[in-house]
Design a protein around this motif. Sequence first.
Motif, PDB file in Angstrom:
ATOM      1  N   PRO A 107       0.834  -1.210   0.000  1.00  0.00           N
ATOM      2  CA  PRO A 107       0.000   0.000   0.000  1.00  0.00           C
ATOM      3  C   PRO A 107       0.864   1.253   0.000  1.00  0.00           C
ATOM      4  O   PRO A 107       1.988   1.256   0.527  1.00  0.00           O
ATOM      5  N   TRP A 108       0.321   2.308  -0.576  1.00  0.00           N
ATOM      6  CA  TRP A 108       1.089   3.551  -0.682  1.00  0.00           C
ATOM      7  C   TRP A 108       1.529   4.064   0.683  1.00  0.00           C
ATOM      8  O   TRP A 108       2.610   4.621   0.829  1.00  0.00           O
ATOM      9  N   GLN A 109       0.681   3.873   1.689  1.00  0.00           N
ATOM     10  CA  GLN A 109       1.056   4.363   3.018  1.00  0.00           C
ATOM     11  C   GLN A 109       2.330   3.688   3.509  1.00  0.00           C
ATOM     12  O   GLN A 109       3.190   4.326   4.118  1.00  0.00           O
ATOM     13  N   GLY A 368      -5.565   9.131  -2.294  1.00  0.00           N
ATOM     14  CA  GLY A 368      -5.674   8.081  -1.293  1.00  0.00           C
ATOM     15  C   GLY A 368      -4.381   7.770  -0.578  1.00  0.00           C
ATOM     16  O   GLY A 368      -4.255   6.723   0.071  1.00  0.00           O
ATOM     17  N   GLN A 385     -11.475   6.527   0.470  1.00  0.00           N
ATOM     18  CA  GLN A 385     -10.937   5.632   1.489  1.00  0.00           C
ATOM     19  C   GLN A 385     -11.553   4.239   1.421  1.00  0.00           C
ATOM     20  O   GLN A 385     -11.044   3.307   2.038  1.00  0.00           O
ATOM     21  N   GLU A 389      -6.898  -0.868  -2.513  1.00  0.00           N
ATOM     22  CA  GLU A 389      -5.650  -0.245  -2.945  1.00  0.00           C
ATOM     23  C   GLU A 389      -5.298  -0.591  -4.389  1.00  0.00           C
ATOM     24  O   GLU A 389      -4.910   0.271  -5.172  1.00  0.00           O
ATOM     25  N   ASP A 390      -5.417  -1.879  -4.751  1.00  0.00           N
ATOM     26  CA  ASP A 390      -5.006  -2.276  -6.092  1.00  0.00           C
ATOM     27  C   ASP A 390      -5.908  -1.656  -7.156  1.00  0.00           C
ATOM     28  O   ASP A 390      -5.434  -1.230  -8.223  1.00  0.00           O
ATOM     29  N   ARG A 393      -5.096   2.224  -7.642  1.00  0.00           N
ATOM     30  CA  ARG A 393      -3.887   2.539  -8.413  1.00  0.00           C
ATOM     31  C   ARG A 393      -4.076   2.331  -9.908  1.00  0.00           C
ATOM     32  O   ARG A 393      -3.370   2.943 -10.712  1.00  0.00           O
TER      33      ARG A 393
END
Length: 524
Positions: A107-109, A368, A385, A389-390, A393
């Motif tokens: 995940p980006w986070q 996000g 939110q 995630e996938d 993107r």
Amino acid sequence: MWQLWKVMARSSAMLRAMGLAVLVVLAGVGLLMLSGWFISAAALAGLAGYAGGAVMFDVFRPAAAVRGLALIRTAARYGERMLGHDATLRAVVDLRGAVLSGLSDLPWQRLLMLRRGPALARVIADTDRLDGLPLRLVLPGVAAAVVILLSLLVLGWLAGWVMALWICGCHLLASGLSGAWGFARSARLGGPLDDAESDFRSHALDLAAARDDLLVHGRIDAQIAQAMAAERRAGALADEIEATERAVVAVQELGRLAAMVGALVLGGRAVAQGALDPAIAAMCFFAALALSEAVAPLRRAVGDWGRIRQAMLRVAAVLEQPMPRVRENAGNPVPLVVDGVTVGPGEVLGITGPSGAGKSTLLAQIAGLIPPAGRGIILGVREVQNWPEDELRTVLTLVPQRTALVAGTLRENLALAAPGASEEELAGMLAAMRLDHLPGGLDMRLSDGGAPLSGGEARRVAIARALLKRPAILLLDEPTEGLEDALAAQIMTAIARYSCDVPLVVASHRRCDLALATQFIALD
């Protein structure tokens, strides 16, 4: 470990290497057993002939078998070294690719929290260290298990099960007990040793990079002391691991000694009772001696296990990341709503405000990357939110102010977003971004970070890459920063032309970046 091994054992070369590893140990054990029997039987035949008896003894076939086993052992050892290391290197390459794929799926986070140094260390150092998994653990372990099992069957057939169980059992018991203790101790020491060595490298690099600042502030001696303390800690832990190895070897030697003494006692008793041929009894003694070759790699395995285990834990955590699912409608426009402002296909939302007002933060919230913090941000029919995630993107692309280009050609950098793009498409995108003047064109070589491109050129390469991806929503942060107004206007016109069917969000304080905006959000 099983997940890692599945990645590393994809090639059939690993199975061939495993077969050769078994053959090497089997030929070595068989050679010593056959040689012991041959010498003893020949000596007994000679004594019988010297005593006046008529003895027939075939020396040709045993001698040929001894030479054959010696040649097989030599050839198998060479093949095992060549094929085993080749298979291991290929396995490390496959594992490194799997780790890179796993990192890209984070995940980006988590990616934002993962610094470049640790990420590279995980890809390179950890995967390189895992070459010890097949070479130190799996191949020797499988070879030892197979050879001891076959030796048990052969000895049981030739000398009886009591003899076979005693010889093989002594080696198994000594190696099993010492190995269990050694692996547990090595696992306990491996993590602290890695930490100590990492601390030493960190302090040493800081000492070299910030020497002048440390001298000015009077901290040079303290930095040296910290580095040396970490080095002493690492040395002490390494000494403990070496002491563990020596203890394992000592227990193995006791097991071998017990097997040899037991073979002598049991063999002598069986010979005295007429239940066993003296040459077979001698062969059992040499078998007890030879089986130590099968379990000898345990020492190296125990010594390396702690570090291998730490690398396995770190790499396995990356491999456990789920693979992304590609949405079938990834390229279709997705309506965007930000704070009640709706941006449809072909529309441009301009985010304005002075430096520090939060333009980049709002873009990150739309993308996000950070929580929306009470803002109403909706992509399609879902709040940002709530998007997986996938999927997020594949729908949305953000070009930040700080671009990320990889070492390689311009073509390779652009192909990251569009692997199937034609030469004409790539060249046309470079021309649209006013980059067709670069020396070498698509074949221009870039170093890590994009050098020798300027900051503006690197940002335009990143924009070209984003446009080639054809996302459903495109976000740009200060896209023409540092460019002259005329060139900036041309770039924005090209961006609008290539993204005319998707929502476009531009955060900027420049009038030329916002000239095509149809709606605005002004931040104070």
